[in-house]
Scaffold this active site. Structure first.
Site, PDB file in Angstrom:
ATOM      1  N   TYR A   1       0.845  -1.196   0.000  1.00 24.92           N
ATOM      2  CA  TYR A   1       0.000   0.000   0.000  1.00 24.92           C
ATOM      3  C   TYR A   1       0.885   1.252   0.000  1.00 24.92           C
ATOM      4  O   TYR A   1       0.709   2.157  -0.818  1.00 24.92           O
ATOM      5  CB  TYR A   1      -0.920   0.005   1.227  1.00 24.92           C
ATOM      6  CG  TYR A   1      -1.792   1.241   1.310  1.00 24.92           C
ATOM      7  CD1 TYR A   1      -2.909   1.384   0.496  1.00 24.92           C
ATOM      8  CD2 TYR A   1      -1.485   2.282   2.194  1.00 24.92           C
ATOM      9  CE1 TYR A   1      -3.703   2.524   0.566  1.00 24.92           C
ATOM     10  CE2 TYR A   1      -2.278   3.417   2.265  1.00 24.92           C
ATOM     11  CZ  TYR A   1      -3.384   3.536   1.448  1.00 24.92           C
ATOM     12  OH  TYR A   1      -4.161   4.665   1.504  1.00 24.92           O
TER      13      TYR A   1
HETATM   14  N1  NAD Z   1      -9.121   5.858   4.862  1.00 27.02           N
HETATM   15  C1  NAD Z   1      -7.889   6.270   5.110  1.00 27.02           C
HETATM   16  O1  NAD Z   1      -7.409   6.232   6.257  1.00 27.02           O
HETATM   17  C2  NAD Z   1      -7.048   6.839   4.005  1.00 27.02           C
HETATM   18  C3  NAD Z   1      -5.868   7.503   4.337  1.00 27.02           C
HETATM   19  C4  NAD Z   1      -5.077   8.036   3.316  1.00 27.02           C
HETATM   20  C5  NAD Z   1      -5.469   7.878   1.996  1.00 27.02           C
HETATM   21  N2  NAD Z   1      -6.608   7.203   1.711  1.00 27.02           N
HETATM   22  C6  NAD Z   1      -6.967   7.040   0.315  1.00 27.02           C
HETATM   23  O2  NAD Z   1      -8.189   7.686   0.065  1.00 27.02           O
HETATM   24  C7  NAD Z   1      -8.898   7.008  -0.978  1.00 27.02           C
HETATM   25  C8  NAD Z   1     -10.323   6.719  -0.543  1.00 27.02           C
HETATM   26  O3  NAD Z   1     -10.278   5.991   0.659  1.00 27.02           O
HETATM   27  P1  NAD Z   1     -11.579   5.689   1.545  1.00 27.02           P
HETATM   28  O4  NAD Z   1     -11.106   5.613   2.940  1.00 27.02           O
HETATM   29  O5  NAD Z   1     -12.687   6.607   1.184  1.00 27.02           O
HETATM   30  O6  NAD Z   1     -11.875   4.208   1.053  1.00 27.02           O
HETATM   31  P2  NAD Z   1     -13.226   3.391   0.870  1.00 27.02           P
HETATM   32  O7  NAD Z   1     -12.829   1.958   0.968  1.00 27.02           O
HETATM   33  O8  NAD Z   1     -14.310   3.913   1.740  1.00 27.02           O
HETATM   34  O9  NAD Z   1     -13.623   3.729  -0.637  1.00 27.02           O
HETATM   35  C9  NAD Z   1     -12.915   3.209  -1.716  1.00 27.02           C
HETATM   36  C10 NAD Z   1     -13.867   3.067  -2.896  1.00 27.02           C
HETATM   37  O10 NAD Z   1     -13.081   2.566  -3.985  1.00 27.02           O
HETATM   38  C11 NAD Z   1     -13.854   1.566  -4.650  1.00 27.02           C
HETATM   39  N3  NAD Z   1     -12.965   0.648  -5.352  1.00 27.02           N
HETATM   40  C12 NAD Z   1     -12.180  -0.319  -4.827  1.00 27.02           C
HETATM   41  N4  NAD Z   1     -11.566  -1.000  -5.800  1.00 27.02           N
HETATM   42  C13 NAD Z   1     -11.961  -0.442  -6.964  1.00 27.02           C
HETATM   43  C14 NAD Z   1     -11.679  -0.707  -8.325  1.00 27.02           C
HETATM   44  N5  NAD Z   1     -10.893  -1.720  -8.694  1.00 27.02           N
HETATM   45  N6  NAD Z   1     -12.240   0.072  -9.265  1.00 27.02           N
HETATM   46  C15 NAD Z   1     -13.089   1.077  -8.925  1.00 27.02           C
HETATM   47  N7  NAD Z   1     -13.415   1.364  -7.655  1.00 27.02           N
HETATM   48  C16 NAD Z   1     -12.859   0.613  -6.692  1.00 27.02           C
HETATM   49  C17 NAD Z   1     -14.626   0.865  -3.524  1.00 27.02           C
HETATM   50  O11 NAD Z   1     -15.736   0.135  -4.018  1.00 27.02           O
HETATM   51  C18 NAD Z   1     -14.996   2.047  -2.650  1.00 27.02           C
HETATM   52  O12 NAD Z   1     -16.228   2.600  -3.048  1.00 27.02           O
HETATM   53  C19 NAD Z   1      -8.066   5.757  -1.289  1.00 27.02           C
HETATM   54  O13 NAD Z   1      -7.245   6.000  -2.398  1.00 27.02           O
HETATM   55  C20 NAD Z   1      -7.218   5.589  -0.059  1.00 27.02           C
HETATM   56  O14 NAD Z   1      -6.017   4.894  -0.325  1.00 27.02           O
HETATM   57  C21 NAD Z   1      -7.410   6.697   2.677  1.00 27.02           C
END
Ligand code: NAD
Length: 268
Positions: free
Chosen positions: A155
């Site tokens: 990741y």
């Molecule tokens: N949650 C955290 O702590 C955090 C921290 C830093 C960065 N991020 C980044 O923020 C972004 C959103 O995170 P989140 O916490 O809202 O996650 P989340 O899991 O709530 O949402 C992710 C979404 O991506 C979709 N998804 C997954 N695989 C996919 C694919 N192959 N094609 C299309 N859609 C797909 C899922 O269905 C989901 O709706 C991500 O890139 C994550 O890495 C999250």
């Protein structure tokens, strides 16, 4: 981008978490949001709720791990007569745990979705963005794109790659005098969406509320910011890494709980 009214904004992973919240907020500011997700049912629910509130939205299937699906997505978007002004590369996955205990397929899927898919979608929609008078590419990376993340190796690797791609593209566009396309790299710490449930957030990097980071992202798009780093301490990581000896930096990370934060990751 000063005004979102009637701007066409594509958000990947818009069916849940911060993607969903960005879609709702941007639609409420007058944007036409194109919610793309592998979970089409959930994307359609978000779309319907936006429409019920008087907003404009589309829900489309797109698998960030499959380039053919992304090309098909582009045709579908064009068939609705939509030229994208803002591309928000938000979809992402994480598989935490001890490196060799995570199946290889999951490590490789992480970079396929988080990196290859992001580069492919940017490439596929680049013509749209160049045609727009004022456009933005927003890449959701992570604070783990600056520091090593034990138990989250692939990741973190994917987010280092996103930062490298995003920053290189921003500088290339500047070099080439392409002033209508802005690139923003977003580097948040842990956000309470469920993606990192089980994690023990370090004291200096408290959990971000989805609403807080989404507000910062929207503010960043409005001002064409190059970087959004939250919470506050993330802004200092690069500097501290540069000035402190590696051993000291590593010990501080361990002491503050950064290195062990993922030990009990469960995810969803
Ligand atoms: N949650 C955290 O702590 C955090 C921290 C830093 C960065 N991020 C980044 O923020 C972004 C959103 O995170 P989140 O916490 O809202 O996650 P989340 O899991 O709530 O949402 C992710 C979404 O991506 C979709 N998804 C997954 N695989 C996919 C694919 N192959 N094609 C299309 N859609 C797909 C899922 O269905 C989901 O709706 C991500 O890139 C994550 O890495 C999250």
């Amino acid at each position: 981008m000063k005004n979102f009214a009637d701007k066409k904004i594509l958000i990947t992973g818009g069916a849940s978490g911060i993607g969903k919240l960005m879609a709702e907020k941007l639609a409420s500011r007058g944007a036409v949001v194109v919610i793309v997700d592998i979970n089409l049912d959930a994307a359609q629910n978000v779309c319907s709720s936006i429409k019920r509130s008087g907003g404009k939205a589309y829900a489309l299937y797109g698998d960030m791990g499959n380039v053919e699906s992304l090309k098909k997505l582009k045709s579908e978007v064009s068939s609705h007569g939509i030229n994208i002004d803002v591309l928000i590369n938000n979809a992402g996955v994480v598989f935490g745990g001890e490196f060799e205990k995570i199946p290889l397929e999951k490590h490789l899927l992480t970079s396929k979705i988080n990196v290859d898919g992001l580069i492919a979608l940017t490439y596929i929609f680049f013509d749209d963005l160049r045609k727009s008078k004022d456009s933005n590419i927003v890449n959701i990376a992570s604070a783990s794109g600056f520091v090593g993340l034990p138990y989250g190796t692939s990741y973190a690797a994917s987010k280092w790659a996103v930062i490298g791609f995003s920053e290189s593209l921003r500088l290339e566009l500047k070099e080439r005098g392409i002033s209508n396309v802005h690139v923003t790299t977003v580097c948040p710490g842990y956000i309470s969406t469920g993606m990192f449930s089980g994690v023990k957030a370090p004291l200096i990097l408290p959990w971000l509320r989805p609403e807080t980071i989404v507000e910062k992202i929207i503010y960043g798009i409005e001002r064409d910011c190059a970087f959004i780093k939250e919470p506050f301490m993330v802004k200092w990581v690069d500097f501290l890494k540069g000035v402190l000896p590696l051993g000291v930096f590593t010990s501080i990370n361990k002491f503050l709980g950064v290195s062990t934060s993922m030990t009990h990751w469960k995810g969803r």
